[in-house]
Design an enzyme around this catalytic site. Structure first.
Site, PDB file in Angstrom:
ATOM      1  N   PRO A   1      60.856  16.015  12.728  1.00 34.07           N
ATOM      2  CA  PRO A   1      60.044  16.975  13.491  1.00 34.07           C
ATOM      3  C   PRO A   1      60.814  18.239  13.810  1.00 34.07           C
ATOM      4  CG  PRO A   1      60.675  15.080  14.866  1.00 34.07           C
ATOM      5  CD  PRO A   1      61.160  14.795  13.476  1.00 34.07           C
ATOM      6  N   ASP A   2      60.113  19.370  13.917  1.00 34.53           N
ATOM      7  CA  ASP A   2      60.777  20.595  14.387  1.00 34.53           C
ATOM      8  C   ASP A   2      60.790  20.569  15.910  1.00 34.53           C
ATOM      9  OD1 ASP A   2      58.225  21.310  15.164  1.00 34.53           O
ATOM     10  OD2 ASP A   2      57.993  22.955  13.751  1.00 34.53           O
ATOM     11  N   PHE A   3      61.159  21.665  16.547  1.00 42.81           N
ATOM     12  CA  PHE A   3      61.173  21.706  18.010  1.00 42.81           C
ATOM     13  C   PHE A   3      59.827  22.139  18.575  1.00 42.81           C
ATOM     14  CE2 PHE A   3      65.950  22.555  19.088  1.00 42.81           C
ATOM     15  CZ  PHE A   3      66.214  21.218  18.894  1.00 42.81           C
ATOM     16  N   ARG A   4      59.293  23.243  18.037  1.00 40.45           N
ATOM     17  CA  ARG A   4      58.265  23.968  18.789  1.00 40.45           C
ATOM     18  C   ARG A   4      56.841  23.851  18.256  1.00 40.45           C
ATOM     19  NH1 ARG A   4      63.021  26.719  18.875  1.00 40.45           N
ATOM     20  NH2 ARG A   4      63.868  27.120  20.937  1.00 40.45           N
TER      21      ARG A   4
ATOM     22  N   GLN B   1      69.708  26.910  10.718  1.00 41.10           N
ATOM     23  CA  GLN B   1      69.850  26.429  12.099  1.00 41.10           C
ATOM     24  C   GLN B   1      69.804  24.904  12.112  1.00 41.10           C
ATOM     25  OE1 GLN B   1      67.162  29.248  14.736  1.00 41.10           O
ATOM     26  NE2 GLN B   1      66.421  29.145  12.655  1.00 41.10           N
ATOM     27  N   ASN B   2      69.514  24.311  10.962  1.00 43.42           N
ATOM     28  CA  ASN B   2      69.284  22.875  10.934  1.00 43.42           C
ATOM     29  C   ASN B   2      70.586  22.087  11.027  1.00 43.42           C
ATOM     30  OD1 ASN B   2      66.645  23.470  10.737  1.00 43.42           O
ATOM     31  ND2 ASN B   2      66.437  23.018   8.556  1.00 43.42           N
TER      32      ASN B   2
ATOM     33  N   ASP C   1      70.562  18.807   9.907  1.00 45.03           N
ATOM     34  CA  ASP C   1      70.326  17.604   9.102  1.00 45.03           C
ATOM     35  C   ASP C   1      71.128  17.564   7.802  1.00 45.03           C
ATOM     36  OD1 ASP C   1      68.899  19.311   7.296  1.00 45.03           O
ATOM     37  OD2 ASP C   1      67.044  18.993   8.416  1.00 45.03           O
TER      38      ASP C   1
ATOM     39  N   HIS D   1      74.230  25.961  13.705  1.00 47.79           N
ATOM     40  CA  HIS D   1      74.167  25.157  14.928  1.00 47.79           C
ATOM     41  C   HIS D   1      74.912  23.838  14.787  1.00 47.79           C
ATOM     42  CE1 HIS D   1      70.404  27.631  16.253  1.00 47.79           C
ATOM     43  NE2 HIS D   1      71.526  28.294  16.332  1.00 47.79           N
TER      44      HIS D   1
ATOM     45  N   ASN E   1      56.351  30.947   6.314  1.00 55.43           N
ATOM     46  CA  ASN E   1      56.251  30.152   7.542  1.00 55.43           C
ATOM     47  C   ASN E   1      54.780  29.883   7.832  1.00 55.43           C
ATOM     48  OD1 ASN E   1      58.166  29.106   9.501  1.00 55.43           O
ATOM     49  ND2 ASN E   1      57.112  30.326  11.050  1.00 55.43           N
TER      50      ASN E   1
HETATM   51  P1  CNA Z   1      61.293  25.643  15.750  1.00 56.11           P
HETATM   52  O1  CNA Z   1      61.479  26.533  16.908  1.00 56.11           O
HETATM   53  O2  CNA Z   1      60.755  24.279  16.011  1.00 56.11           O
HETATM   54  O3  CNA Z   1      60.300  26.413  14.748  1.00 56.11           O
HETATM   55  C1  CNA Z   1      59.859  25.845  13.550  1.00 56.11           C
HETATM   56  C2  CNA Z   1      58.989  26.873  12.838  1.00 56.11           C
HETATM   57  O4  CNA Z   1      58.689  26.389  11.547  1.00 56.11           O
HETATM   58  C3  CNA Z   1      57.667  27.164  13.538  1.00 56.11           C
HETATM   59  O5  CNA Z   1      57.380  28.527  13.435  1.00 56.11           O
HETATM   60  C4  CNA Z   1      56.664  26.324  12.718  1.00 56.11           C
HETATM   61  O6  CNA Z   1      55.358  26.894  12.712  1.00 56.11           O
HETATM   62  C5  CNA Z   1      57.270  26.392  11.363  1.00 56.11           C
HETATM   63  N1  CNA Z   1      57.003  25.236  10.510  1.00 56.11           N
HETATM   64  C6  CNA Z   1      57.073  23.917  10.827  1.00 56.11           C
HETATM   65  N2  CNA Z   1      56.883  23.162   9.723  1.00 56.11           N
HETATM   66  C7  CNA Z   1      56.657  24.027   8.711  1.00 56.11           C
HETATM   67  C8  CNA Z   1      56.392  23.871   7.327  1.00 56.11           C
HETATM   68  N3  CNA Z   1      56.332  22.661   6.739  1.00 56.11           N
HETATM   69  N4  CNA Z   1      56.209  24.976   6.575  1.00 56.11           N
HETATM   70  C9  CNA Z   1      56.272  26.228   7.137  1.00 56.11           C
HETATM   71  N5  CNA Z   1      56.527  26.436   8.428  1.00 56.11           N
HETATM   72  C10 CNA Z   1      56.728  25.349   9.204  1.00 56.11           C
HETATM   73  O7  CNA Z   1      62.635  25.467  14.911  1.00 56.11           O
HETATM   74  P2  CNA Z   1      63.783  26.545  14.639  1.00 56.11           P
HETATM   75  O8  CNA Z   1      64.577  26.008  13.523  1.00 56.11           O
HETATM   76  O9  CNA Z   1      63.256  27.920  14.564  1.00 56.11           O
HETATM   77  O10 CNA Z   1      64.626  26.437  15.996  1.00 56.11           O
HETATM   78  C11 CNA Z   1      65.955  26.385  16.012  1.00 56.11           C
HETATM   79  C12 CNA Z   1      66.480  25.016  16.475  1.00 56.11           C
HETATM   80  C13 CNA Z   1      65.731  23.862  15.914  1.00 56.11           C
HETATM   81  C14 CNA Z   1      67.867  24.821  15.967  1.00 56.11           C
HETATM   82  O11 CNA Z   1      68.763  24.808  17.020  1.00 56.11           O
HETATM   83  C15 CNA Z   1      67.899  23.477  15.203  1.00 56.11           C
HETATM   84  O12 CNA Z   1      69.093  22.779  15.383  1.00 56.11           O
HETATM   85  C16 CNA Z   1      66.744  22.751  15.748  1.00 56.11           C
HETATM   86  N6  CNA Z   1      66.172  21.647  14.950  1.00 56.11           N
HETATM   87  C17 CNA Z   1      66.673  21.279  13.754  1.00 56.11           C
HETATM   88  C18 CNA Z   1      66.099  20.237  13.049  1.00 56.11           C
HETATM   89  C19 CNA Z   1      66.685  19.834  11.722  1.00 56.11           C
HETATM   90  O13 CNA Z   1      67.909  19.903  11.548  1.00 56.11           O
HETATM   91  N7  CNA Z   1      65.841  19.430  10.756  1.00 56.11           N
HETATM   92  C20 CNA Z   1      64.991  19.560  13.576  1.00 56.11           C
HETATM   93  C21 CNA Z   1      64.499  19.954  14.829  1.00 56.11           C
HETATM   94  C22 CNA Z   1      65.083  20.995  15.500  1.00 56.11           C
END
Ligand code: CNA
Length: 278
Positions: free
Chosen positions: A13-16, A86-87, A89, A106, A204
């Site tokens: 899952p993402d964060f937001r 920023q990931n 994983d 990060h 996005n």
């Molecule tokens: P966020 O703030 O959760 O934003 C994610 C963005 O991606 C949003 O605009 C969503 O609409 C968009 N989105 C989600 N899924 C898709 C998709 N399949 N296709 C297109 N767009 C999509 O996450 P950010 O990365 O911007 O925030 C930064 C944080 C999140 C960092 O500090 C990370 O460490 C942290 N994070 C990382 C992971 C990971 O490593 N996979 C997971 C969750 C959070």
């Protein structure tokens, strides 16, 4: 520049994202506010929520998405200057991107340090603690403070490599931004580090990074009469990468990478003992 959105198709899952993002699923941890799970002061007072989340997010259970393979394709073609993510994983590396091409802004789970005496703790030790549901405490005599993976918490400094590689932006002739809300500084400010005539492509689900971002950044301009170089392709990252590859005549090569990975790269390969990461 990438974010959590390039990994959601892998099941992380993402964060937001409303409803599916981690921030909307944290009720069980009873946090004062969602971001507390990544704050050092909160970790010191209550380490359990982060440890539980770390177990859920611990790398090794997930495979790269098509977007990760797209990055590898750019590299194979000699076109990728660097991937700033920023990931946490590490899926770019599982997809075969060389370590020097990736800036994990990060941090990662690969190393852990004591938050007080800074003693390094081995990956396997940390993994054992996290998977046993134990709070990791420093093994150095007379310390016993908390140990934390080198994931950058809010307020912590980013890795030196991030700042060392920032000059790449001045030399880039295309910036692709994928799967990020561009809400976290200083990472989000990088969009303005490329030259003023460099095209910037956002792939996005939603438009992000428009207008003034904080004190230093001026963000994307997708709509004004004066726009001249920013393009937003609102789509899933994977579909956006496929469409771009279709336009470039690269789709078959991309699908070859994806299919090879399905056959030969089980996720567990990521954490083979002694394997190197960063
Ligand atoms: P966020 O703030 O959760 O934003 C994610 C963005 O991606 C949003 O605009 C969503 O609409 C968009 N989105 C989600 N899924 C898709 C998709 N399949 N296709 C297109 N767009 C999509 O996450 P950010 O990365 O911007 O925030 C930064 C944080 C999140 C960092 O500090 C990370 O460490 C942290 N994070 C990382 C992971 C990971 O490593 N996979 C997971 C969750 C959070």
């Amino acid at each position: 520049m990438t974010g959590a959105g390039i990994s959601t198709a892998a099941g992380i899952p993402d964060f937001r994202s409303p409803g599916t993002g981690l921030y909307s699923q944290l009720e069980k941890y009873n946090l004062p506010h969602p971001q507390a799970i990544f704050e050092l002061d909160y970790y010191k007072s209550n380490p359990q929520p982060f440890c539980t989340l770390a177990k859920e997010l611990w790398p090794g259970n997930y495979s790269p998405t098509l977007s990760h393979h797209f990055l590898k394709l750019l590299h194979n073609k000699g076109l990728l200057m660097r991937s700033f993510t920023q990931n946490i994983d590490g899926l770019e590396l599982v997809a075969g991107l060389p370590e020097e091409k990736l800036i994990a802004a990060h941090g990662s789970f690969h190393k852990s340090h004591c938050i007080e005496c800074k003693q390094l703790h081995a990956l396997e030790w940390m993994k054992e603690k996290i998977f046993a549901g134990e709070v990791p405490r420093c093994t150095k005599a007379d310390c016993g403070a908390l140990v934390k993976p080198d994931i950058v918490f809010f307020g912590e400094a980013l890795p030196e490599r991030f700042f060392e590689a920032m000059s790449d932006f001045h030399n880039a002739d295309l910036l692709i931004v994928m799967g990020t809300s561009l809400k976290v500084q200083p990472f989000c400010l990088l969009t303005d580090k490329v030259g003023k005539t460099v095209p910037r492509l956002l792939i996005n689900r939603e438009k992000v990074g428009e207008g003034v971002m904080g004190m230093f950044g001026y963000g994307f301009d997708f709509v004004s009469e004066n726009r001249y170089r920013d393009v937003a392709h609102l789509d899933d990252c994977d579909s956006g990468c496929v469409k771009l590859c279709e336009l470039l005549g690269w789709k078959d090569e991309l699908m070859e990478l994806v299919n090879d990975d399905d056959e030969s790269n089980p996720p567990a390969a990521f954490w083979t003992p002694g394997g190197s990461l960063y």
